[in-house]
Scaffold this motif. Structure first.
Motif, PDB file in Angstrom:
ATOM      1  N   ASP A   1       2.075  10.395   3.283  1.00  0.00           N
ATOM      2  CA  ASP A   1       0.761   9.451   3.413  1.00  0.00           C
ATOM      3  C   ASP A   1       1.513   8.153   3.549  1.00  0.00           C
ATOM      4  O   ASP A   1       0.925   7.177   4.097  1.00  0.00           O
ATOM      5  N   GLN A   2       2.632   7.973   3.234  1.00  0.00           N
ATOM      6  CA  GLN A   2       3.508   6.608   3.493  1.00  0.00           C
ATOM      7  C   GLN A   2       3.734   6.711   5.039  1.00  0.00           C
ATOM      8  O   GLN A   2       3.653   5.499   5.637  1.00  0.00           O
TER       9      GLN A   2
ATOM     10  N   PHE B   1      -7.865   7.605   4.500  1.00  0.00           N
ATOM     11  CA  PHE B   1      -7.528   7.453   5.829  1.00  0.00           C
ATOM     12  C   PHE B   1      -8.765   7.444   6.697  1.00  0.00           C
ATOM     13  O   PHE B   1      -9.518   8.513   6.578  1.00  0.00           O
TER      14      PHE B   1
ATOM     15  N   LEU C   1      -0.777   0.589   9.624  1.00  0.00           N
ATOM     16  CA  LEU C   1      -0.347  -0.873   9.384  1.00  0.00           C
ATOM     17  C   LEU C   1       0.197  -1.430  10.619  1.00  0.00           C
ATOM     18  O   LEU C   1      -0.058  -2.594  11.354  1.00  0.00           O
TER      19      LEU C   1
ATOM     20  N   ASP D   1       0.672  -1.267   0.059  1.00  0.00           N
ATOM     21  CA  ASP D   1      -0.189   0.199   0.066  1.00  0.00           C
ATOM     22  C   ASP D   1       0.841   1.204  -0.161  1.00  0.00           C
ATOM     23  O   ASP D   1       1.506   1.559   1.136  1.00  0.00           O
TER      24      ASP D   1
ATOM     25  N   THR E   1       0.376   5.619   6.421  1.00  0.00           N
ATOM     26  CA  THR E   1       0.001   4.207   5.879  1.00  0.00           C
ATOM     27  C   THR E   1       0.762   3.359   6.828  1.00  0.00           C
ATOM     28  O   THR E   1       0.371   2.309   7.396  1.00  0.00           O
TER      29      THR E   1
END
Length: 304
Positions: free
Chosen positions: A56-57, A121, A64, A11, A60
């Motif tokens: 965003d990473q 998100f 996770l 993702d 993410t």
């Protein structure tokens, strides 16, 4: 497995070590050593390149790590709502116990607050995000600026913020103090203006009141209105009032004041902060001048 296939299973390039092992990568951490092609984001979470992660990473990877059901709150959630929150930490609410690392804060919430999809998100409401962000701020001015921005940009109401601060009381004293002091004020500068007005005993119940002329035509909505003498006080903050077209609107507003016979004092927030004694003298002199002339035929109106 080729890197292209791994990225397809990830993702935004973020993937768990469990997923990597299931795809045949036996030792993912070996590729995350200094100079390696990947990087470790959190325990059990890998980014499939070694360059700077995007916001965003980062988010993410944090989600996770947190596991299913997590929701974004605090400063990161505020930014996702378009608010200028300070703080680089990522604060997530989780339904069960979990342990954060580094700038990742994992906080158990029971019950979990509602969240909505914001840019892909799960993000809590603006009111909850602001209250949680204030828990990590250190000064009243920082909290006031964030709360004022949320109210002015119509992301939430003062009542919604108060309800969140009452419901989630742990660490929310700063937010509750600001909300109590802020009342209906809309900026840090306006809060300081209220304090100065009380200090020099030019009190008024009319803050952000709407003023109309004898025919009911709306003139303006000054920050403070001294009704007994017909004096307006405007705290012209660049942060809250000056956009690409706001200078023109300010000139038009001042023309309406002049046409209605209203005296107006304009104060920059920097002068209110750095030279309160000078501002106090100016305001008292203007109040005296306004009282020495006939009061203009204007009045406060209720706007629904």
């Amino acid at each position: 497995m080729r890197i292209e296939h791994l990225r397809e299973r990830s993702d935004l390039g973020v993937i768990s070590t469990t997923a990597l092992k299931s795809l045949g990568v036996s030792d993912p951490w070996r590729r995350c050593t200094p100079g390696g092609p990947w990087q470790r984001m959190h325990p059990g979470v890998v980014l499939l390149h070694n360059g700077p992660p995007t916001p965003d990473q980062h988010l993410t990877a944090a989600l996770l790590r947190a596991g299913p059901g997590a929701a974004v709150t605090g400063a990161e959630a505020c930014r996702r709502h378009g608010l200028p929150a300070r703080g680089q930490e990522i604060h997530l609410l989780v339904p069960g116990s979990a342990r954060g690392s580094g700038s990742l804060i994992l906080e158990r919430a029971s019950p979990m607050p509602p969240s909505a999809d914001v840019g892909g998100f799960p993000v809590v409401s603006a009111a909850r995000a602001v209250v949680d962000a204030c828990r990590f701020l250190r000064t009243t001015d920082e909290a006031t600026a964030l709360i004022a921005a949320a109210i002015q940009r119509r992301r939430c109401t003062p009542d919604e913020l108060r309800a969140e601060a009452r419901t989630n009381r742990y660490g929310t004293k700063l937010a509750r103090d600001v909300l109590r002091d802020l009342g209906r004020a809309e900026s840090v500068a306006e809060r300081d203006a209220r304090r100065l007005s009380r200090k020099i005993r030019l009190t008024t119940p009319h803050w952000n009141a709407t003023i109309a002329d004898a025919n009911g035509v709306i003139i303006a909505r000054p920050d403070a209105w001294y009704d007994n003498v017909g004096l307006a006080w405007e705290i012209d903050s660049r942060a809250f009032h000056y956009g690409p077209r706001d200078y023109e609107r300010t000139l038009t507003r001042n023309t309406r004041y002049a046409a209605a016979g209203i005296l107006v004092v304009q104060t920059l927030p920097t002068r209110l902060r750095d030279q309160p004694e000078v501002v106090a003298r100016e305001l008292k002199a203007a109040h005296k001048a306004a009282a020495a002339r006939p009061r203009p035929p204007v009045h406060v109106v209720e706007v629904t």
